[in-house]
Design an enzyme around this catalytic site. Structure first.
Site, short mmCIF file in Angstrom:
data_model
loop_
_atom_site.label_atom_id
_atom_site.label_comp_id
_atom_site.label_asym_id
_atom_site.label_seq_id
_atom_site.Cartn_x
_atom_site.Cartn_y
_atom_site.Cartn_z
N ASN A 154 0.84 -1.19 0.00
CA ASN A 154 0.00 0.00 0.00
C ASN A 154 0.87 1.24 0.00
O ASN A 154 1.76 1.37 0.84
CB ASN A 154 -0.90 -0.02 1.24
N ARG A 155 0.62 2.16 -0.91
CA ARG A 155 1.46 3.35 -1.00
C ARG A 155 0.85 4.56 -0.29
O ARG A 155 1.22 5.70 -0.55
CB ARG A 155 1.73 3.69 -2.47
N ASP A 156 -0.09 4.30 0.63
CA ASP A 156 -0.70 5.39 1.38
C ASP A 156 -0.96 4.96 2.82
O ASP A 156 -2.06 5.05 3.33
CB ASP A 156 -2.00 5.83 0.71
N THR A 157 0.08 4.45 3.46
CA THR A 157 -0.05 3.90 4.81
C THR A 157 0.02 5.01 5.85
O THR A 157 1.06 5.62 6.04
CB THR A 157 1.07 2.88 5.08
N ASN B 283 -6.32 6.44 7.57
CA ASN B 283 -7.02 5.46 6.74
C ASN B 283 -7.33 4.16 7.48
O ASN B 283 -7.65 3.16 6.84
CB ASN B 283 -6.18 5.14 5.49
#
Length: 296
Positions: free
Chosen positions: A197-200, A204
């Protein structure tokens, strides 16, 4: 939308009411108003399905980062993440489970709330969930749709090597050279790849009833475990109360990843932020995080 995407953003906004109406009709939804606040890339609204069950309708501005969101949610199948109900490829519209109470991990009041212990607890919860969500590429379909971290790195290396005067001025030659070195170092090895995942980050991850914490808004990428750790470490260095060696070790151990590679991914993410920052403040925070990581 206008600041980030200009005329394309305006076109998306102009079409949004018709898109929302069409999806509500397609899926027989009754929409609640107003929509959820706080987003920047999507219109998100609570809905009720024809059978009376609660849901959430999300209409994103589709780009390379979020194009495969539905693919990731389908791969997770509700295991550690919000459950996908339906997907409309023509608009990117996503119908998914509504999470209640839906409080963000970042703002949840643990003991002491703002104490160092509470911050470490949040980091531990997040790392445990991201570790669980990473899975080998053989375990899911849709691979051609999901970006590959190696392609990202190669694009960054090429951009840093051919940077023009404006980028050189913003980032500095030394920082760009470091970005090239880090990218080449990471590409030399090929650890096991999986759904990363590039939005950790902590925003979120939200509270739910069927599980204590579930992921929303995945931006999937085919990458090693340390990739997740690098992106999460970057966010914590920039926005969290902890930094340095202790944070690096906590993230690496929590994700079951090599600490050296987690550090390299985080540093490369810092360089990317320095180059692409929208403001001097963002650039300054990324520079400080990079300095902290170099000394970690």
């Amino acid at each position: 939308m206008l600041a980030w995407h200009g005329a394309d953003g305006q076109a998306w906004l102009d079409e949004l009411p018709r898109t929302v109406w069409a999806l509500a009709r397609k899926w027989s939804l009754k929409l609640d108003v107003p929509a959820f606040a706080g987003g920047s890339q999507a219109y998100v609204v609570a809905a009720r399905r024809e059978d009376g069950s609660d849901a959430v309708l999300k209409v994103p501005y589709v780009d390379d980062e979020n194009r495969a969101e539905a693919t990731a949610l389908r791969a997770y199948d509700g295991d550690g993440a919000v459950r996908l109900y339906d997907y409309d490829p023509s608009t990117g519209g996503i119908l998914m489970e509504r999470l209640v109470p839906g409080n963000r991990l970042k703002s949840t009041r643990f003991f002491g709330h703002r104490t160092p212990e509470a911050a470490w607890r949040r980091i531990g919860i997040a790392c445990g969930l991201y570790r669980r969500l990473w899975r080998p590429v053989e375990s899911f379909e849709g691979l051609p749709e999901i970006p590959n971290a190696a392609d990202l790195v190669e694009a960054w290396i090429a951009a840093y090597r051919t940077a023009g005067p404006e980028t050189l001025y913003r980032a500095g030659e030394e920082t760009l050279r470091l970005g090239v070195e880090l990218g080449e170092e990471l590409l030399r090895e090929t650890p096991e790849l999986g759904l990363a995942n590039r939005d950790t980050h902590l925003t979120n991850i939200v509270s739910a009833e069927r599980e204590p914490w579930l992921l929303i808004d995945p931006k999937p990428c085919v990458a090693e475990r340390a990739f997740d750790g690098g992106y999460f470490l970057f966010k914590q260095q920039v926005h969290g109360p902890h930094s340095g060696t202790d944070l690096l070790q906590a993230v690496a151990e929590g994700l079951g990843a090599d600490a050296g590679r987690v550090r390299s991914w985080a540093m490369l993410r810092c360089v990317d932020q320095i180059v692409g920052a929208d403001s001097d403040q963002e650039r300054h925070l990324a520079l400080k995080a990079l300095d902290d990581l170099q000394r970690a």
